[in-house]
Scaffold this motif. Structure first.
Motif, PDB file in Angstrom:
ATOM      1  N   UNK A   1       0.877  -1.165  -0.322  1.00  0.00           N
ATOM      2  CA  UNK A   1      -0.048  -0.236   0.296  1.00  0.00           C
ATOM      3  C   UNK A   1       0.721   1.277   0.071  1.00  0.00           C
ATOM      4  N   UNK A   2       0.140   2.606  -0.154  1.00  0.00           N
ATOM      5  CA  UNK A   2       1.500   3.703  -0.032  1.00  0.00           C
ATOM      6  C   UNK A   2       1.689   3.660  -0.912  1.00  0.00           C
ATOM      7  N   UNK A   3       1.103   3.779  -2.520  1.00  0.00           N
ATOM      8  CA  UNK A   3       2.205   3.984  -3.344  1.00  0.00           C
ATOM      9  C   UNK A   3       2.309   5.575  -3.548  1.00  0.00           C
ATOM     10  N   UNK A   4       1.736   5.729  -3.299  1.00  0.00           N
ATOM     11  CA  UNK A   4       1.667   7.969  -3.912  1.00  0.00           C
ATOM     12  C   UNK A   4       3.166   7.981  -2.437  1.00  0.00           C
ATOM     13  N   UNK A   5       2.904   8.114  -1.486  1.00  0.00           N
ATOM     14  CA  UNK A   5       4.193   7.839  -0.599  1.00  0.00           C
ATOM     15  C   UNK A   5       5.554   7.805  -1.648  1.00  0.00           C
ATOM     16  N   UNK A   6       5.426   6.143  -1.244  1.00  0.00           N
ATOM     17  CA  UNK A   6       6.179   5.463  -1.521  1.00  0.00           C
ATOM     18  C   UNK A   6       7.286   6.348  -2.792  1.00  0.00           C
ATOM     19  N   UNK A   7       6.144   6.701  -3.361  1.00  0.00           N
ATOM     20  CA  UNK A   7       6.909   6.672  -5.059  1.00  0.00           C
ATOM     21  C   UNK A   7       7.307   8.675  -4.599  1.00  0.00           C
ATOM     22  N   UNK A   8       6.637   8.901  -4.168  1.00  0.00           N
ATOM     23  CA  UNK A   8       7.148  10.309  -4.408  1.00  0.00           C
ATOM     24  C   UNK A   8       8.969  10.867  -3.293  1.00  0.00           C
ATOM     25  N   UNK A   9       8.983   9.684  -2.111  1.00  0.00           N
ATOM     26  CA  UNK A   9       9.786   9.822  -1.467  1.00  0.00           C
ATOM     27  C   UNK A   9      11.068   8.976  -2.636  1.00  0.00           C
TER      28      UNK A   9
END
Length: 601
Positions: free
Chosen positions: A490-498
Motif C-alpha cells: 500500500x501507500x504507493x503515492x508516498x513511496x513514489x514521492x520519496x
C-alpha cells in the motif's frame, strides 16, 4: 515475492563466474527497480574510469515488467558513460525486460573483463558464458542470424569494437540502449551479447486490481490525441511531432544555426509513411506500437533521427534519412550523436550538405576509419579549437528540439544528469502539447519546481520501468494503483514521492563525485547569443541568459543543492543518503565510506 523475483544475477567476466544475490524486501521497496536499483549497484563504483574492469554494467527490469501493466516491458541499463564521463541510464523496449523477469531475475550486474569476446545466455534461472569470438565484426542483421535465439537479445555492433563513443546496444533488432555510448562500455568488458529466455510468470498479488488499473491507463491513452489520435503516435510514431517542431520554430537546423527548416513539409511523418509504406511495431506489452518499419524491413527513423538526418544536416532527402538511420542501427551507433557529430564537422569545415559524404563517414565510424568523429561532437569541436560549435550538454548531443523555443526544455536539458536530454522531465508535455495544463513556453516562471517534480516522477517511471510516452496521458497515480495491485504493498503515492527524490538526488551525488557542478549544467553558448528563425515570433530569440541562471538557481534551491549545483549534507541526511554523501565528501560527517577521485572523461 509479488512483482519482484527477489534475485539479482552477478557476473564476473574476469573469472568467468556467476552468482545470485537475494536483496531484501526493504531494498526493493526503497529503489523499486530499473533506474533506482541500477543506481544502487553503481553508486559505490561510479568514481572508477568507465573502462575499469570493476565498473559495473547494470541491467534491470522493474516490478511491473512481465505483467499486463501497459507499456511496462522495458529494461534499464546504467553505467558510467564513455561519452559524457558521468552517470548514465538508458531505457530500451523489446522483450528484454520481460524475458529477464520470466527467467527469474530482477536484474544483472556485470563486472570484470573477459580475455576474449563472450556472450551471456540466461535461461530460466540458469546462465552460461559462451565464446563469442566468431561474432566479432558482425552487423546487427548478421549477428542475430548467427545467434538463432528465440528469446531476447541485447548486443553491440562493430562501432563499439572500433571505439566509437556513441556506440549503442541493440535490443531485439529494432530497439536499443542508444544514447550515452554504453555500447562502448560493453566492448571494454569484451561482452558481445546478453541473450535471455524465460518461461516463468511474475507473481501478482491482486490480478483483479491490476486489470482495473490497466483499464484506467488504457482509457487515458485512448483519449490522448498525441498517443492515439489519427495523426498521433500510434499512427506515425514520434515523427508525428516533426511538423509541430518546425511550426513552433524549434527545429534544430544546420547544427542549431536556425530553428526552421524550409523543406520540412517534404520530410514529415506523412511523407515518410507514404514513401516507405510503413507498418507499425512496438515493445512487448505496449498497445501504442509507436515504431515504424518500411516495406523492405528497415526500421524507420524516430523523431530525433528524422530531424537530425534532415534539418540538422540541411538535407531534404527522406531516402538519405532512412538509409543513414538504418546504417547506424546496423553498425550499433546512436543516430542522434552520429548526426550531431557530422553536423558539427560540416560547420567547422565549411562544407555543404553532402549525403554521400555523410553515409561514408557513418560507415567509417563502424570500421574505425574516422577516429576524429568517433569521440563525439564535443571532443571533435575542442580538438579543432572551436568548442562552441558542439551542440552538447555534458558531452551529450542535443536531440530534436531547439531549447530557444521552450524555456522549461532549456532548463531541463541543462540540469539533466545524463547531459543534453529532456526526457527526465518531459517539459514538452506542458510547453508544447499543453498537457495536463499549458505553461508559457517563453517564460521561466514556475519552471524550476515543475522540472524538479517532473524529474522525481520520471525517476520512478524509469524504475518501474515505464515507457515515457505513457506519461503524456497517464500519471504515477494510475501506475501507483498498478504497483499496489502487483506487489500487494500500500501507500504507493508516498513511496513514489520519496523514492523519486532519493533516486534523482543520488545521481546528483554521483555526478558531483565525478567533478560535475554548475559549470556543466549549462547550454551551448549559441543558444544564448544567436536567434533561431528570424522575423517570425518572439520565441526564437536567444534564451535570456540572466533569466536562465536565475531559474537554474531556483531549481538548485528546490532540489536541495548549493549555489554551485552540489549536494548538501543537510539534504543528504534528510533523504537518508549519508553513505552516498560520504563517498562524495569523505571528510564529511563521522565515519568515512570508501571513495575515490573522479573527473570528466
Amino acid at each position: 515475492m509479488n512483482g519482484w523475483t527477489g534475485k539479482i544475477l552477478r557476473v564476473d567476466l574476469t573469472r568467468g563466474t556467476t552468482s545470485v544475490e537475494t536483496p531484501g524486501p526493504e531494498l526493493l521497496r526503497q529503489w523499486i527497480g530499473g533506474r533506482g536499483l541500477a543506481g544502487h549497484y553503481l553508486d559505490p563504483f561510479i568514481h572508477l574510469p568507465w573502462d575499469h574492469p570493476d565498473m559495473p554494467l547494470c541491467l534491470f527490469a522493474g516490478p511491473l515488467t512481465g505483467t499486463v501493466a501497459p507499456s511496462a516491458g522495458r529494461a534499464c541499463l546504467a553505467s558510467r558513460s564513455p561519452l559524457t564521463g558521468g552517470f548514465f541510464d538508458a531505457q530500451a523496449g523489446g522483450r528484454l525486460g520481460a524475458q529477464l523477469k520470466k527467467a527469474g531475475f530482477d536484474g544483472v550486474v556485470l563486472t570484470g573483463r573477459a580475455d576474449k569476446p563472450v556472450g551471456l545466455k540466461i535461461v530460466d534461472g540458469g546462465c552460461a558464458l559462451e565464446d563469442a569470438s566468431g561474432l566479432t565484426g558482425l552487423n546487427r542483421s548478421r549477428l542475430l542470424t548467427a545467434l538463432r535465439w528465440d528469446g531476447a537479445v541485447a548486443a553491440t555492433g562493430p562501432a563499439a569494437e572500433h571505439g566509437a563513443r556513441m556506440a549503442s546496444v541493440w535490443v531485439d533488432g529494432r530497439h536499443g540502449f542508444q544514447r550515452g555510448g554504453l555500447g562502448l562500455g560493453w566492448a571494454a568488458k569484451n561482452l558481445k551479447y546478453v541473450a535471455v529466455k524465460g518461461t516463468g510468470r511474475v507473481a501478482v498479488a491482486d490480478p483483479a486490481g491490476l486489470k482495473a488499473a490497466r483499464e484506467d491507463i488504457l482509457r487515458l491513452t485512448a483519449a490522448s490525441p498525441y498517443l492515439s489520435g489519427g495523426h498521433g503516435l500510434s499512427r506515425f510514431g514520434s515523427c508525428a511531432l516533426y511538423d509541430l517542431m518546425d511550426a513552433r520554430s524549434m527545429m534544430p537546423t544546420r547544427n542549431f544555426r536556425a530553428s526552421r527548416f524550409a523543406p520540412a513539409p517534404q520530410c514529415n511523418a506523412v511523407q515518410l509513411a507514404r514513401r516507405f509504406e510503413s507498418a507499425p511495431h512496438g515493445c512487448r506489452g505496449c498497445h501504442i506500437r509507436c515504431g515504424r518499419v518500411a516495406a523492405d524491413g528497415r526500421t524507420l527513423p524516430d523523431l530525433d533521427a528524422l530531424s537530425h538526418f534532415t534539418a540538422l544536416l540541411d538535407v531534404a532527402d527522406l531516402d538519405f534519412a532512412v538509409q543513414a538511420n538504418a546504417l547506424c542501427l546496423e553498425l550499433g551507433l546512436d543516430p542522434v550523436s552520429t548526426a550531431s557529430t557530422l553536423a558539427c564537422e560540416a560547420e567547422l569545415n565549411g562544407a555543404g550538405p553532402d549525403p554521400a559524404r555523410f553515409l561514408a563517414a557513418i560507415g567509417d565510424l563502424g570500421s574505425g576509419g574516422r577516429p576524429d568523429l568517433a569521440q563525439g561532437a564535443a571532443a571533435l569541436a575542442s580538438s579543432l579549437g572551436h568548442p562552441e560549435s558542439a551542440m552538447t550538454v555534458k558531452g551529450l548531443e542535443l536531440p530534436a528540439q531547439d531549447p530557444r523555443g521552450a524555456y522549461g526544455l532549456a532548463l531541463a536539458s541543462a540540469v539533466s544528469p545524463r547531459g543534453g536530454c529532456h526526457l527526465g522531465a518531459l517539459p514538452m508535455s506542458h510547453e508544447v502539447l499543453r498537457k495536463p495544463v499549458a505553461t508559457d513556453r517563453f517564460s521561466f516562471l514556475g519552471k524550476a519546481r515543475i522540472i524538479a517534480l517532473a524529474e522525481n516522477a520520471g525517476a520512478v517511471g524509469d524504475s518501474l520501468v515505464i515507457c515515457r510516452n505513457l506519461f503524456y496521458a497517464a500519471s504515477l497515480e494510475e501506475y501507483g494503483h498498478a504497483f499496489e495491485a502487483v506487489t500487494g504493498l500500500g501507500g504507493a503515492a508516498e513511496l513514489f514521492a520519496r523514492a523519486g527524490e532519493r533516486i534523482r538526488y543520488r545521481e546528483c551525488l554521483m555526478n558531483a563525485r565525478l567533478g560535475f557542478n554548475a559549470t556543466d549544467d549549462d547550454l551551448p553558448e549559441r543558444l544564448f547569443v544567436a536567434p533561431g528563425a528570424v522575423g517570425t515570433e518572439p520565441g526564437v530569440r536567444p534564451i535570456p541568459r540572466e533569466a536562465f541562471l536565475e531559474a537554474r538557481g531556483r531549481y538548485y534551491a528546490v532540489r536541495g543543492l548549493d549555489a554551485q549545483g552540489l549536494p548538501t549534507l543537510e539534504k543528504a541526511r534528510e533523504l537518508d543518503l549519508l553513505e552516498s554523501y560520504r563517498r562524495f565528501k569523505p571528510e564529511g560527517p563521522a565515519g568515512v565510506a570508501e571513495g575515490g577521485e573522479g573527473g570528466h572523461a
